[in-house]
Design a protein around this motif. Structure first.
Motif, PDB file in Angstrom:
ATOM      1  N   LYS A  56       0.861  -1.392   0.057  1.00  0.00           N
ATOM      2  CA  LYS A  56      -0.170   0.028  -0.106  1.00  0.00           C
ATOM      3  C   LYS A  56       0.766   1.173  -0.087  1.00  0.00           C
ATOM      4  CE  LYS A  56      -3.923  -1.984   2.527  1.00  0.00           C
ATOM      5  NZ  LYS A  56      -4.995  -1.380   1.717  1.00  0.00           N
ATOM      6  N   CYS A  57       1.843   1.219   1.016  1.00  0.00           N
ATOM      7  CA  CYS A  57       2.775   2.178   1.027  1.00  0.00           C
ATOM      8  C   CYS A  57       3.499   2.668  -0.319  1.00  0.00           C
ATOM      9  CB  CYS A  57       3.828   2.240   1.908  1.00  0.00           C
ATOM     10  SG  CYS A  57       3.476   2.320   3.748  1.00  0.00           S
ATOM     11  N   LEU A  58       3.959   1.616  -1.033  1.00  0.00           N
ATOM     12  CA  LEU A  58       4.875   1.456  -1.968  1.00  0.00           C
ATOM     13  C   LEU A  58       3.846   2.317  -3.257  1.00  0.00           C
ATOM     14  CD1 LEU A  58       6.762  -1.638  -1.938  1.00  0.00           C
ATOM     15  CD2 LEU A  58       7.809   0.578  -1.949  1.00  0.00           C
ATOM     16  N   ARG A  59       2.748   1.546  -3.484  1.00  0.00           N
ATOM     17  CA  ARG A  59       1.877   1.978  -4.640  1.00  0.00           C
ATOM     18  C   ARG A  59       1.432   3.465  -4.213  1.00  0.00           C
ATOM     19  NH1 ARG A  59      -1.202  -3.173  -3.920  1.00  0.00           N
ATOM     20  NH2 ARG A  59      -2.357  -2.235  -2.514  1.00  0.00           N
ATOM     21  N   GLN A  60       1.321   4.113  -3.099  1.00  0.00           N
ATOM     22  CA  GLN A  60       0.848   5.336  -3.004  1.00  0.00           C
ATOM     23  C   GLN A  60       2.253   6.248  -3.274  1.00  0.00           C
ATOM     24  OE1 GLN A  60      -1.524   6.651   0.387  1.00  0.00           O
ATOM     25  NE2 GLN A  60      -0.082   8.435   0.882  1.00  0.00           N
ATOM     26  N   TYR A  61       3.212   5.780  -2.781  1.00  0.00           N
ATOM     27  CA  TYR A  61       4.667   6.640  -2.990  1.00  0.00           C
ATOM     28  C   TYR A  61       4.921   6.613  -4.574  1.00  0.00           C
ATOM     29  CZ  TYR A  61       9.299   8.377  -2.396  1.00  0.00           C
ATOM     30  OH  TYR A  61      10.553   9.127  -2.278  1.00  0.00           O
ATOM     31  N   ALA A  62       4.699   5.600  -5.107  1.00  0.00           N
ATOM     32  CA  ALA A  62       4.863   5.452  -6.637  1.00  0.00           C
ATOM     33  C   ALA A  62       4.188   6.499  -7.543  1.00  0.00           C
ATOM     34  CB  ALA A  62       5.052   4.160  -7.062  1.00  0.00           C
ATOM     35  N   ARG A  63       2.732   6.516  -7.083  1.00  0.00           N
ATOM     36  CA  ARG A  63       1.861   7.465  -7.570  1.00  0.00           C
ATOM     37  C   ARG A  63       2.444   8.755  -7.352  1.00  0.00           C
ATOM     38  NH1 ARG A  63      -2.190   3.737  -5.984  1.00  0.00           N
ATOM     39  NH2 ARG A  63      -2.716   4.992  -4.165  1.00  0.00           N
ATOM     40  N   LYS A  64       2.586   8.978  -6.160  1.00  0.00           N
ATOM     41  CA  LYS A  64       2.877  10.425  -5.635  1.00  0.00           C
ATOM     42  C   LYS A  64       4.139  10.990  -6.545  1.00  0.00           C
ATOM     43  CE  LYS A  64       4.612  12.929  -1.631  1.00  0.00           C
ATOM     44  NZ  LYS A  64       4.885  12.893  -0.412  1.00  0.00           N
TER      45      LYS A  64
END
Length: 266
Positions: free
Chosen positions: A22-30
């Protein structure tokens, strides 16, 4: 084509992986990066037991260079890292593409033994010092580019020689490659690889990347996944759902069976 990619290795049944993703997906999008998860072992080292789950997972790091076929820069992150929702773009923060960037844990932990051990198998090399301590990089967060030549000089036969004989074999070998081949390097601030050795546990929430290496923020290392999940729910104001509890229960059973199997076959 996106020029930046984030890569993580999640080859086991750790219940915290769901929240690390979840963290990785959000950070990648950001930050506008792609995300790739290695979820099954693709790189096998001869002589390395398939039941030594940690060492098998570490072996997958030698595949990181393959991502440079499609991307200009790669950010590798261990699966036991929780990313702060306000974390800045690390690609922008560290922009010199000629360097590989890692956190110098040698400034805090003496790693002479690791250098002596790998030197006994592959030959001694000259390692730079900072304030009288040999530089030794932690491989939990690695940022590199095509121009850095990182992993270019990997020798599979050398890896086979050391994988069962030294501590943190892949991490120590990465350091060995950097200094033997005089590659350009830069030092990540602890903010981008915050471990327990960096200071009081309660201060970890001030960092961008919280690294739960060895279960260091937990009272016992085998409960690391619970601390990681707790950190995620706190930072993201996330309330666990019934599906989360069902998932964690099922995966926790597999997690402990996996550990038990390892002990039986060790």
């Amino acid at each position: 084509m996106n020029k930046h990619v984030i890569v993580s290795i999640m080859t086991g049944f750790d219940p915290s992986y769901r929240f690390a993703r979840k963290c990785l997906r959000q950070y990648a999008r950001k930050i506008g990066a792609d995300l790739k998860i290695i979820d099954s072992p693709k790189n096998k080292i001869p002589g390395l037991s398939p039941f030594n789950f940690s060492k098998v997972a570490w072996a997958q790091k030698f595949l990181l260079n393959t991502y440079l076929k499609n991307y200009d820069r790669v950010l590798y992150m261990d699966a036991d890292i929780i990313i702060h929702p306000d974390a800045p773009d690390i690609f922008t923060t560290y922009s010199d593409r000629s360097k590989v960037y890692m956190f110098n844990e040698g400034a805090i932990e003496n790693r002479i033994k690791e250098y002596n051990d790998i030197g006994s198998h592959l030959g001694n090399i000259e390692v730079p010092e900072v304030d009288g301590q040999k530089v030794y990089f932690n491989a939990g967060v690695i940022l590199f580019s095509k121009e850095s030549d990182y992993l270019k000089f990997t020798d599979v036969k050398e890896v086979e020689k050391i994988c069962n004989k030294i501590n943190f074999y892949e991490q120590t070998y990465f350091n060995y490659l950097i200094f033997k081949n005089k590659l350009g390097y830069g030092m990540l601030d602890a903010n981008f690889n915050r471990m327990i050795i960096s200071g009081p546990a309660e201060k970890r929430f001030e960092a961008s990347f919280i690294h739960h290496a060895g279960g260091s923020y937990s009272s016992r290392s085998k409960f690391r996944f619970l601390t990681m999940i707790k950190d995620y729910t706190q930072l993201y104001s996330y309330k666990l759902t019934l599906n989360d509890y069902i998932y964690m229960t099922a995966v926790s059973v597999m997690f402990y069976l996996r550990r038990y199997t390892k002990k039986l076959l060790a």
